[in-house]
Motif scaffolding. Sequence first.
Motif, mmCIF file in Angstrom:
data_model
loop_
_atom_site.group_PDB
_atom_site.id
_atom_site.type_symbol
_atom_site.label_atom_id
_atom_site.label_comp_id
_atom_site.label_asym_id
_atom_site.label_seq_id
_atom_site.Cartn_x
_atom_site.Cartn_y
_atom_site.Cartn_z
ATOM 1 N N GLU A 13 0.058 11.246 3.791
ATOM 2 C CA GLU A 13 -1.337 11.677 3.604
ATOM 3 C C GLU A 13 -2.099 10.661 2.755
ATOM 4 O O GLU A 13 -3.270 10.382 3.018
ATOM 5 C CB GLU A 13 -1.376 13.065 2.958
ATOM 6 C CG GLU A 13 -0.706 14.151 3.793
ATOM 7 C CD GLU A 13 -1.285 14.222 5.190
ATOM 8 O OE1 GLU A 13 -2.530 14.224 5.310
ATOM 9 O OE2 GLU A 13 -0.502 14.287 6.159
ATOM 10 N N TRP A 14 -1.441 10.111 1.751
ATOM 11 C CA TRP A 14 -2.104 9.116 0.895
ATOM 12 C C TRP A 14 -2.513 7.902 1.716
ATOM 13 O O TRP A 14 -3.594 7.333 1.517
ATOM 14 C CB TRP A 14 -1.162 8.691 -0.228
ATOM 15 C CG TRP A 14 -1.832 7.856 -1.277
ATOM 16 C CD1 TRP A 14 -2.455 8.289 -2.419
ATOM 17 C CD2 TRP A 14 -1.978 6.424 -1.266
ATOM 18 N NE1 TRP A 14 -2.968 7.218 -3.123
ATOM 19 C CE2 TRP A 14 -2.694 6.066 -2.441
ATOM 20 C CE3 TRP A 14 -1.588 5.421 -0.391
ATOM 21 C CZ2 TRP A 14 -3.015 4.746 -2.756
ATOM 22 C CZ3 TRP A 14 -1.914 4.091 -0.687
ATOM 23 C CH2 TRP A 14 -2.612 3.775 -1.866
ATOM 24 N N SER A 49 8.500 0.947 0.176
ATOM 25 C CA SER A 49 8.748 1.022 -1.260
ATOM 26 C C SER A 49 8.668 2.449 -1.776
ATOM 27 O O SER A 49 9.423 2.835 -2.672
ATOM 28 C CB SER A 49 7.746 0.140 -2.004
ATOM 29 O OG SER A 49 7.969 0.176 -3.395
ATOM 30 N N ALA A 50 7.775 3.244 -1.209
ATOM 31 C CA ALA A 50 7.640 4.635 -1.647
ATOM 32 C C ALA A 50 8.917 5.423 -1.391
ATOM 33 O O ALA A 50 9.178 6.426 -2.064
ATOM 34 C CB ALA A 50 6.465 5.302 -0.930
ATOM 35 N N ARG A 73 -1.128 -6.979 -2.965
ATOM 36 C CA ARG A 73 -0.858 -6.627 -4.366
ATOM 37 C C ARG A 73 -1.764 -5.482 -4.811
ATOM 38 O O ARG A 73 -1.314 -4.540 -5.481
ATOM 39 C CB ARG A 73 -1.071 -7.841 -5.268
ATOM 40 C CG ARG A 73 -0.039 -8.939 -5.089
ATOM 41 C CD ARG A 73 -0.191 -10.017 -6.153
ATOM 42 N NE ARG A 73 0.662 -11.157 -5.851
ATOM 43 C CZ ARG A 73 0.259 -12.257 -5.220
ATOM 44 N NH1 ARG A 73 -1.026 -12.366 -4.850
ATOM 45 N NH2 ARG A 73 1.095 -13.235 -4.966
ATOM 46 N N ARG A 74 -3.034 -5.560 -4.448
ATOM 47 C CA ARG A 74 -3.979 -4.516 -4.840
ATOM 48 C C ARG A 74 -3.627 -3.188 -4.176
ATOM 49 O O ARG A 74 -3.690 -2.127 -4.816
ATOM 50 C CB ARG A 74 -5.399 -4.940 -4.464
ATOM 51 C CG ARG A 74 -6.469 -3.976 -4.959
ATOM 52 C CD ARG A 74 -7.857 -4.576 -4.896
ATOM 53 N NE ARG A 74 -8.302 -4.800 -3.516
ATOM 54 C CZ ARG A 74 -8.505 -5.993 -2.983
ATOM 55 N NH1 ARG A 74 -8.311 -7.088 -3.688
ATOM 56 N NH2 ARG A 74 -8.928 -6.104 -1.735
ATOM 57 N N ALA A 82 -1.247 2.318 -4.918
ATOM 58 C CA ALA A 82 -0.236 3.315 -4.553
ATOM 59 C C ALA A 82 0.745 3.594 -5.679
ATOM 60 O O ALA A 82 1.661 4.405 -5.520
ATOM 61 C CB ALA A 82 0.523 2.842 -3.315
ATOM 62 N N GLY A 83 0.569 2.931 -6.820
ATOM 63 C CA GLY A 83 1.481 3.117 -7.933
ATOM 64 C C GLY A 83 2.807 2.411 -7.729
ATOM 65 O O GLY A 83 3.827 2.809 -8.290
ATOM 66 N N LEU A 84 2.787 1.335 -6.935
ATOM 67 C CA LEU A 84 4.002 0.601 -6.604
ATOM 68 C C LEU A 84 3.890 -0.861 -7.031
ATOM 69 O O LEU A 84 4.289 -1.775 -6.312
ATOM 70 C CB LEU A 84 4.258 0.687 -5.091
ATOM 71 C CG LEU A 84 4.426 2.105 -4.542
ATOM 72 C CD1 LEU A 84 4.346 2.116 -3.023
ATOM 73 C CD2 LEU A 84 5.761 2.704 -4.999
#
Length: 279
Positions: free
Chosen positions: A50-51, A129-130, A151-152, A157-159
């Motif tokens: 969903e994100w 990665s999530a 990178r952004r 995404a907090g990764l």
Amino acid sequence: MRQIAFLFYYAMQWLAYYARAKTIYNLQSPFLTELAQAVVEDRRRYYIFEWMKGLRQLFAKDKTIIEINDLGAPSQVWNSARRTVSEIARYNAVSPATGETLFRLVNWLKPATMIELGASLGVSAIYQSAAARRARFITVEGHAGLASIARRSLSLAGLSGVEVENAPFSKILADHLPVLQPLDYLFIDGDHQYEPTIEYILQCIPYAHENSVFVLADIHWSKQMNRAWRHLQVLPEVSHTIDLFYVGLLFFRKGHAEQSHISLIRYRYKPWLVGVFGE
């Protein structure tokens, strides 16, 4: 004309894949059955799915122009090197279905070391990665502008722990493989030419092990990629392969007397292969 020719070629590839594809109910190996259940048949929804819809919406509105000097095979869609971020997101980023497949695969494997060749906007890296936040994950993008966007995206995404490298693929592999070894997981979604694709895989194989999985995107995207996929299937180190059409999986599991190559599809698309209709 280029787009029409590509769409016709791709449609023919899909029909050939569909004709030969098996379902989970045709698998004899417990390992492959478990993989099919976890990756192909699993319909659970995860928060990152969903994100990602929100991120894709942001990309769809981004008209920033990027000068793309294709380092690999030329685009099957674009004649111009000037593309907007929205166009790159639409035509070059992995689809939601493919991204979710990658998430499920990594979520099932739980690799500790991961390399991606071809970060683009960072979409596929986020999915992968999530699913393995504790893994050391290096993603490589040859275009500096795209690497910056990747990178952004990962940061949003907090990764931000994912290492985004801007350099030629072969150099990154030479620099990092000896330190990163063993290599649990490899995803290649860049270059899309026969010889470089084979070279990247051969460069990584010495660092693979019994439970490693190498994933190759767009195996039916072009004649070169089809040829590369067929070449990789018969490498002596490869025990078996799975063709999911949009991606191909390479395994290196010892103890298999003969190589096996399977095209796999969700059973709902070929329910008669179950023997009965329904679960």
